[in-house]
Each structure stands twice: as C-alpha cells, then as structure tokens.
Design a protein around this motif. Sequence first.
Motif, PDB file in Angstrom:
ATOM      1  N   GLU A  31      22.828  57.911  34.926  1.00 38.14           N
ATOM      2  CA  GLU A  31      24.274  58.020  34.684  1.00 38.14           C
ATOM      3  C   GLU A  31      25.043  58.357  35.961  1.00 38.14           C
ATOM      4  O   GLU A  31      24.603  59.166  36.787  1.00 38.14           O
ATOM      5  CB  GLU A  31      24.534  59.098  33.630  1.00 38.14           C
ATOM      6  CG  GLU A  31      25.986  59.231  33.240  1.00 38.14           C
ATOM      7  CD  GLU A  31      26.216  60.317  32.204  1.00 38.14           C
ATOM      8  OE1 GLU A  31      27.381  60.503  31.793  1.00 38.14           O
ATOM      9  OE2 GLU A  31      25.227  60.985  31.806  1.00 38.14           O
ATOM     10  N   LEU A  32      26.214  57.749  36.105  1.00 33.68           N
ATOM     11  CA  LEU A  32      27.092  57.990  37.248  1.00 33.68           C
ATOM     12  C   LEU A  32      28.125  59.046  36.840  1.00 33.68           C
ATOM     13  O   LEU A  32      29.282  58.746  36.528  1.00 33.68           O
ATOM     14  CB  LEU A  32      27.786  56.682  37.659  1.00 33.68           C
ATOM     15  CG  LEU A  32      26.848  55.578  38.171  1.00 33.68           C
ATOM     16  CD1 LEU A  32      27.451  54.204  37.937  1.00 33.68           C
ATOM     17  CD2 LEU A  32      26.542  55.793  39.651  1.00 33.68           C
ATOM     18  N   LYS A  33      27.718  60.299  36.845  1.00 30.57           N
ATOM     19  CA  LYS A  33      28.534  61.363  36.268  1.00 30.57           C
ATOM     20  C   LYS A  33      29.842  61.592  37.017  1.00 30.57           C
ATOM     21  O   LYS A  33      30.911  61.699  36.414  1.00 30.57           O
ATOM     22  CB  LYS A  33      27.723  62.663  36.202  1.00 30.57           C
ATOM     23  CG  LYS A  33      26.564  62.598  35.216  1.00 30.57           C
ATOM     24  CD  LYS A  33      25.827  63.919  35.137  1.00 30.57           C
ATOM     25  CE  LYS A  33      24.671  63.837  34.130  1.00 30.57           C
ATOM     26  NZ  LYS A  33      23.926  65.117  34.039  1.00 30.57           N
ATOM     27  N   GLU A  34      29.782  61.680  38.347  1.00 31.24           N
ATOM     28  CA  GLU A  34      31.008  61.913  39.121  1.00 31.24           C
ATOM     29  C   GLU A  34      31.972  60.739  38.986  1.00 31.24           C
ATOM     30  O   GLU A  34      33.190  60.924  38.875  1.00 31.24           O
ATOM     31  CB  GLU A  34      30.661  62.148  40.595  1.00 31.24           C
ATOM     32  CG  GLU A  34      29.984  63.478  40.856  1.00 31.24           C
ATOM     33  CD  GLU A  34      29.776  63.717  42.340  1.00 31.24           C
ATOM     34  OE1 GLU A  34      30.384  62.992  43.150  1.00 31.24           O
ATOM     35  OE2 GLU A  34      29.005  64.632  42.677  1.00 31.24           O
ATOM     36  N   ASP A  35      31.434  59.548  39.002  1.00 31.69           N
ATOM     37  CA  ASP A  35      32.267  58.351  38.871  1.00 31.69           C
ATOM     38  C   ASP A  35      32.871  58.257  37.478  1.00 31.69           C
ATOM     39  O   ASP A  35      33.987  57.747  37.318  1.00 31.69           O
ATOM     40  CB  ASP A  35      31.433  57.108  39.174  1.00 31.69           C
ATOM     41  CG  ASP A  35      30.878  57.128  40.584  1.00 31.69           C
ATOM     42  OD1 ASP A  35      31.594  56.711  41.504  1.00 31.69           O
ATOM     43  OD2 ASP A  35      29.739  57.590  40.759  1.00 31.69           O
ATOM     44  N   ALA A  36      32.148  58.741  36.468  1.00 34.62           N
ATOM     45  CA  ALA A  36      32.670  58.745  35.108  1.00 34.62           C
ATOM     46  C   ALA A  36      33.903  59.650  35.019  1.00 34.62           C
ATOM     47  O   ALA A  36      34.908  59.286  34.379  1.00 34.62           O
ATOM     48  CB  ALA A  36      31.600  59.215  34.130  1.00 34.62           C
ATOM     49  N   ALA A  37      33.834  60.798  35.672  1.00 34.22           N
ATOM     50  CA  ALA A  37      34.973  61.718  35.666  1.00 34.22           C
ATOM     51  C   ALA A  37      36.170  61.100  36.393  1.00 34.22           C
ATOM     52  O   ALA A  37      37.322  61.226  35.945  1.00 34.22           O
ATOM     53  CB  ALA A  37      34.573  63.040  36.318  1.00 34.22           C
ATOM     54  N   PHE A  38      35.896  60.429  37.508  1.00 35.29           N
ATOM     55  CA  PHE A  38      36.965  59.770  38.278  1.00 35.29           C
ATOM     56  C   PHE A  38      37.593  58.662  37.441  1.00 35.29           C
ATOM     57  O   PHE A  38      38.820  58.527  37.389  1.00 35.29           O
ATOM     58  CB  PHE A  38      36.377  59.193  39.568  1.00 35.29           C
ATOM     59  CG  PHE A  38      37.392  58.573  40.478  1.00 35.29           C
ATOM     60  CD1 PHE A  38      37.965  59.295  41.519  1.00 35.29           C
ATOM     61  CD2 PHE A  38      37.788  57.249  40.311  1.00 35.29           C
ATOM     62  CE1 PHE A  38      38.907  58.720  42.360  1.00 35.29           C
ATOM     63  CE2 PHE A  38      38.732  56.663  41.140  1.00 35.29           C
ATOM     64  CZ  PHE A  38      39.291  57.407  42.168  1.00 35.29           C
ATOM     65  N   LEU A  39      36.756  57.854  36.785  1.00 42.35           N
ATOM     66  CA  LEU A  39      37.255  56.750  35.964  1.00 42.35           C
ATOM     67  C   LEU A  39      38.102  57.264  34.809  1.00 42.35           C
ATOM     68  O   LEU A  39      39.165  56.697  34.502  1.00 42.35           O
ATOM     69  CB  LEU A  39      36.079  55.926  35.433  1.00 42.35           C
ATOM     70  CG  LEU A  39      36.425  54.775  34.475  1.00 42.35           C
ATOM     71  CD1 LEU A  39      37.331  53.761  35.154  1.00 42.35           C
ATOM     72  CD2 LEU A  39      35.153  54.101  33.963  1.00 42.35           C
ATOM     73  N   LYS A  40      37.661  58.348  34.181  1.00 40.89           N
ATOM     74  CA  LYS A  40      38.409  58.904  33.042  1.00 40.89           C
ATOM     75  C   LYS A  40      39.805  59.354  33.489  1.00 40.89           C
ATOM     76  O   LYS A  40      40.799  59.085  32.801  1.00 40.89           O
ATOM     77  CB  LYS A  40      37.639  60.090  32.443  1.00 40.89           C
ATOM     78  CG  LYS A  40      38.265  60.657  31.187  1.00 40.89           C
ATOM     79  CD  LYS A  40      37.342  61.654  30.511  1.00 40.89           C
ATOM     80  CE  LYS A  40      36.158  60.958  29.872  1.00 40.89           C
ATOM     81  NZ  LYS A  40      35.306  61.884  29.080  1.00 40.89           N
ATOM     82  N   GLU A  41      39.872  60.013  34.642  1.00 43.04           N
ATOM     83  CA  GLU A  41      41.179  60.446  35.154  1.00 43.04           C
ATOM     84  C   GLU A  41      42.067  59.243  35.472  1.00 43.04           C
ATOM     85  O   GLU A  41      43.255  59.222  35.162  1.00 43.04           O
ATOM     86  CB  GLU A  41      40.995  61.289  36.422  1.00 43.04           C
ATOM     87  CG  GLU A  41      42.310  61.770  37.014  1.00 43.04           C
ATOM     88  CD  GLU A  41      42.205  62.132  38.487  1.00 43.04           C
ATOM     89  OE1 GLU A  41      43.217  62.581  39.045  1.00 43.04           O
ATOM     90  OE2 GLU A  41      41.126  61.931  39.082  1.00 43.04           O
ATOM     91  N   TRP A  42      41.476  58.219  36.091  1.00 46.65           N
ATOM     92  CA  TRP A  42      42.204  56.996  36.461  1.00 46.65           C
ATOM     93  C   TRP A  42      42.776  56.321  35.220  1.00 46.65           C
ATOM     94  O   TRP A  42      43.929  55.900  35.201  1.00 46.65           O
ATOM     95  CB  TRP A  42      41.236  56.083  37.211  1.00 46.65           C
ATOM     96  CG  TRP A  42      41.829  54.843  37.797  1.00 46.65           C
ATOM     97  CD1 TRP A  42      42.604  54.747  38.913  1.00 46.65           C
ATOM     98  CD2 TRP A  42      41.657  53.498  37.313  1.00 46.65           C
ATOM     99  NE1 TRP A  42      42.932  53.430  39.158  1.00 46.65           N
ATOM    100  CE2 TRP A  42      42.368  52.641  38.195  1.00 46.65           C
ATOM    101  CE3 TRP A  42      40.973  52.945  36.229  1.00 46.65           C
ATOM    102  CZ2 TRP A  42      42.408  51.259  38.014  1.00 46.65           C
ATOM    103  CZ3 TRP A  42      41.020  51.574  36.046  1.00 46.65           C
ATOM    104  CH2 TRP A  42      41.727  50.744  36.931  1.00 46.65           C
TER     105      TRP A  42
END
Length: 311
Positions: A31-42
């Motif tokens: 899982e790309l956890k940090e990228d998931a958080a960035f994508l959710k904010e975006w």
Amino acid sequence: MDLVALERSRLIRQEALRLGFDEVGFASATELKEDAAFLKEWLNRGYHAGMDYMSRNFEKRTNPQKLIEDAKSVVVVLQNYFPPKKEGLKSGLKLAKYAYGRDYHKVLKKRLKQLMTYIQSEISDEANGRFFVDSAPVLERSLAVRAGLGWRGKNSNLIHPRIGSFVFIGEIILNIELPSGEPIREACGGCTRCIEACPTGALVSPYRLDANRCISYLTIENKNEIPDHFREQMNEWFFGCDICQDVCPWNWKARPHKESDFVLRSEFQQMTRDEWSQLDENTFDEISRGSPIRRAGYQGLKRNLNFILGQ
C-alpha cells in the motif's frame, strides 16, 4: 532479497531495455500510505475538477494488492518522448509534446505485452499479473518514485535525474518477488520556475496542481466550455500544455528520444493557422488517426481552436 530475485530483476531489466524502454525499476506492491493521504486531500479540495474517475476505486488506486490478487512486485518502465529542439508547429499554435506522434498507449502496451511474455516464459512459469499504461486506477508516478526512477517535482510530474520529466510510465504488477529500488531524494531544491511560469496559476503550491485551472485539463479532459477569463492565458496551447516542464532545469539537458512513433506528424507540423481554424470533421478524422488528440474529439479540439483564435 535472495539471489534468485536479484537475477530475475537483472534479466527483466536487460530485456526491457532491449525492447526499447529507456529506464526500468522495481517496487514492492504494498500500500502507498503517504500517497493515499495526499490523494485524499487533493480530492477533498476538488483539485481533480471534472475527472470524477480519480475519486473512484480509491483502495485499488493506492494499493496494487487490491488491484491484482497476490501482487508482490511492480516492474516500472519509463519511455522518453522529449523531441528534438527543431520540432514544432509552423502555425505557431502549440501542441503538447506527448501528442506529437502515435498514441503512447499503443506503443508502450505492445512492449509491455512482450515483456510480460518474456517474464512468463523465461523468468518464471508461475509469474502472473497485468500490465498498464495510464489505463487503470494505478498511482503510476508514486510507483515510479518507489522504484527509484525519480522524484515528484513541484510541477507534480515525475522527474528522472538523467531523462527529465518528458517520460511515459508503464507498469507490470506481478505475483513474484523482485527487489525494490531505493527512492531518489527530491532535487528541486529552492527552484520554483514551474510555479512562477504557469499562466493560469494551476500550481497552487509545490506538488499541488489544481486541474480546474490547468490548460491541459481545460483543453483535453474538460467537457464544458472553457471559462472566458482564461482567454488571455492560453498562450496558443490548443491541446495540452508543457510550460511547467519546458521551464524545468532538469529538462534543459534532456536527450531527444529515438522513437520513430513519437516524431511530430507532418500534418501537424505543416498546417497553417487558417487550416487549423477551418478544420472540419473529415480532416480531423484523417489527421488524428492513432493520435492522442482523439481524446478531445473533434468538438473538443474545435472548441479549443475557436477559443484561442477568437472565433
């Protein structure tokens, strides 16, 4: 990582380069956890504009193991499409470099299919998986970063230290173990040329692109009329935009591609402003066959040209 996995990666890399890819890397399929958080904010900020598909299949997009059963590794390939300096449209109108030649999906998918066949026949008869080129809910840039093929630049593009950012990304998600690359440290430093150069202010802050203001979005994915307040900011771009890449120092010394499929089509190069202005549907069908500009469709491209040419 055992020697078998290392040897597998060596052979896969060797074959990928032989097939014509410019760079190859390997990433774990976790899982790309940090990228998931960035994508959710975006997404929460609405920066995806009308691209509703970006909000769908969130778990699959951020975790390759949700996309491919038993996924363990990802082979990530890059294909350079940076053209020779001399290439350009005589009309003065501007077309994104990725659309100069043949549709990259077709070029890369053919090679990825060949690479997949090689892996299954020469590397492991137990190998199974799927290959993608901007055609599934996959965070391609994030996987490329994880594979050590570059960093996410302030213009939100992947930047490879040798090739630059004019690259197509493809990947094969596999059920066999391969060594994961070492991420490259971000090397944009204090440079903000891309942010300063964007005429519409689409780069709202480092690494964050608001598609609602992006010329590429407005001329390709956008299904509505282009808002009138962008009329003086289009800078003659009628399909896509390369401004934030053109000003990036990492592209100043990038070597031109050697791929005949990506050479600027003579029709695009030779057409006059009047010919573009008077473009009819039959001519569009002829000149766009196998080209990325078909994504906008005739009506979309005509809308863009009319907007830029003041018609």
